[in-house]
Scaffold this motif. Structure first.
Motif, PDB file in Angstrom:
ATOM      1  N   HIS A  45      11.404  -7.060   3.542  1.00 33.08           N
ATOM      2  CA  HIS A  45      10.981  -6.182   2.468  1.00 33.08           C
ATOM      3  C   HIS A  45       9.600  -6.257   1.906  1.00 33.08           C
ATOM      4  O   HIS A  45       9.469  -5.825   0.946  1.00 33.08           O
ATOM      5  N   GLU A  47       6.061  -5.429   0.856  1.00 34.03           N
ATOM      6  CA  GLU A  47       5.421  -4.336   0.428  1.00 34.03           C
ATOM      7  C   GLU A  47       4.599  -3.574   1.449  1.00 34.03           C
ATOM      8  O   GLU A  47       4.784  -2.384   1.572  1.00 34.03           O
ATOM      9  N   TYR A 110      13.486  15.088   3.344  1.00 31.64           N
ATOM     10  CA  TYR A 110      13.194  13.915   2.297  1.00 31.64           C
ATOM     11  C   TYR A 110      11.744  14.100   1.874  1.00 31.64           C
ATOM     12  O   TYR A 110      11.453  13.946   0.646  1.00 31.64           O
ATOM     13  N   ARG A 198       7.967  -2.989   9.891  1.00 34.44           N
ATOM     14  CA  ARG A 198       8.135  -3.969   9.180  1.00 34.44           C
ATOM     15  C   ARG A 198       8.095  -5.247   9.850  1.00 34.44           C
ATOM     16  O   ARG A 198       7.856  -5.302  11.286  1.00 34.44           O
ATOM     17  N   GLY A 229      17.318   5.111   6.563  1.00 29.66           N
ATOM     18  CA  GLY A 229      16.859   4.910   5.123  1.00 29.66           C
ATOM     19  C   GLY A 229      15.473   3.692   4.912  1.00 29.66           C
ATOM     20  O   GLY A 229      14.844   4.226   4.231  1.00 29.66           O
ATOM     21  N   ILE A 230      15.447   2.973   6.003  1.00 33.41           N
ATOM     22  CA  ILE A 230      14.409   2.031   6.149  1.00 33.41           C
ATOM     23  C   ILE A 230      13.332   2.837   6.560  1.00 33.41           C
ATOM     24  O   ILE A 230      12.120   2.578   6.229  1.00 33.41           O
ATOM     25  N   LYS A 232      12.397   5.783   5.841  1.00 36.59           N
ATOM     26  CA  LYS A 232      12.052   6.740   4.776  1.00 36.59           C
ATOM     27  C   LYS A 232      11.159   5.853   3.818  1.00 36.59           C
ATOM     28  O   LYS A 232      10.232   6.196   3.440  1.00 36.59           O
ATOM     29  N   SER A 233      11.597   4.625   3.615  1.00 35.96           N
ATOM     30  CA  SER A 233      11.093   3.629   2.913  1.00 35.96           C
ATOM     31  C   SER A 233       9.651   3.341   3.365  1.00 35.96           C
ATOM     32  O   SER A 233       8.807   3.171   2.459  1.00 35.96           O
ATOM     33  N   ASP A 234       9.924   3.219   4.531  1.00 38.13           N
ATOM     34  CA  ASP A 234       8.403   2.637   5.182  1.00 38.13           C
ATOM     35  C   ASP A 234       7.455   3.850   5.203  1.00 38.13           C
ATOM     36  O   ASP A 234       6.206   3.503   5.100  1.00 38.13           O
ATOM     37  N   GLN A 236       7.140   5.942   2.791  1.00 39.45           N
ATOM     38  CA  GLN A 236       6.609   6.041   1.529  1.00 39.45           C
ATOM     39  C   GLN A 236       5.634   4.970   1.415  1.00 39.45           C
ATOM     40  O   GLN A 236       4.894   5.282   0.626  1.00 39.45           O
ATOM     41  N   LYS A 237       5.804   3.749   2.046  1.00 34.80           N
ATOM     42  CA  LYS A 237       5.123   2.815   1.715  1.00 34.80           C
ATOM     43  C   LYS A 237       3.511   2.992   2.461  1.00 34.80           C
ATOM     44  O   LYS A 237       2.513   2.732   1.780  1.00 34.80           O
TER      45      LYS A 237
END
Length: 241
Positions: A45, A47, A110, A198, A229-230, A232-234, A236-237
């Motif tokens: 996780h 940043e 998204y 990641r 979902g992972i 999408k999160s990455d 956005q990062k």
């Protein structure tokens, strides 16, 4: 020093170790601080996302140039300044491609309206997947321009890009359904054209995202957990960098 005194000193050292050190270890285990602070202190996780290194150098997307579903020439230069996802597919795929495309449509939705996000999907059967065929496929799945290009071109170039450029397996195999085999992985590229991912708890890059897992199910038929979902999160990062 005789053996008797040697044994006494060794026993004393072991006793001191047991009194002072072991309770600290137990305390760390019970509070999970061993997991949190050890193994290079790296978490999935984090940043910031890691780079993919080859011979100590950050791996960059190879140059490419193909026709998209609108018969427009698109190259890697058109994606500079964008965070984008790369996949390899074919329109007649009877197995994982519909799942992959469905997941990417979800990702597209998204990030709808974000001009700094894109998708590049390369056909591994370009002799069939002409721009016209890709246009029909795009209409079927409601794939939107200009953010998402379905790309077709020279077959040898496509396979070299997949296997050597991205290390995403693709091959012609007459014995498998559809006659072609590919991994179903997604690659993530940052605004400067570098592959990103990641980092696992051991400090190693996870590299790719499994695109053939339906997000709404959570797991696929093999019990693998979903990763959309992972992804999408990455994305956005990287957009926030």
């Amino acid at each position: 020093m005789n053996k008797k005194y040697t044994y006494v000193w060794v026993s004393l050292i072991v006793l001191i170790f047991g009194i002072i050190v072991i309770p600290r270890i137990v305390k760390r285990l019970s509070s999970n601080t061993v997991v949190e602070n050890d193994r290079l202190n790296v978490s999935v996780h984090n940043e910031r996302l890691g780079y993919i290194l080859v011979d100590g150098k950050k791996r960059k997307v190879p140059s490419f140039e193909f026709l998209n579903q609108d018969s427009i020439v698109v190259s890697n230069k058109d994606y500079l300044g964008k965070v984008y996802v790369v996949d390899f597919f074919f329109t007649r795929c009877p197995s994982i491609c519909p799942v992959m495309t469905t997941n990417l449509v979800d990702v597209q939705r998204y990030f709808k309206g974000n001009e700094h996000f894109g998708i590049a999907s390369f056909s591994i059967t370009p002799e069939f997947d002409t721009p016209q065929v890709l246009r029909t496929y795009a209409d079927k799945y409601k794939i939107q321009k200009p953010g998402w290009n379905l790309l077709t071109g020279d077959k040898d170039v496509v396979y070299r890009l997949a296997n050597a450029g991205f290390n995403i397996f693709a091959a012609e195999m007459p014995d498998v359904p559809g006659g072609f085999e590919h991994s179903g992985l997604f690659a993530l590229v940052d605004k400067e054209g570098y592959l990103r991912s990641r980092i696992d708890q051991f400090g190693n890059p996870i590299v790719y995202y499994r695109g053939a897992i339906l997000e709404e199910k959570g797991v696929n038929d093999h019990g693998e957990t979903e990763e959309i979902g992972i992804l999408k999160s990455d994305i956005q990062k990287l957009l926030n960098e």
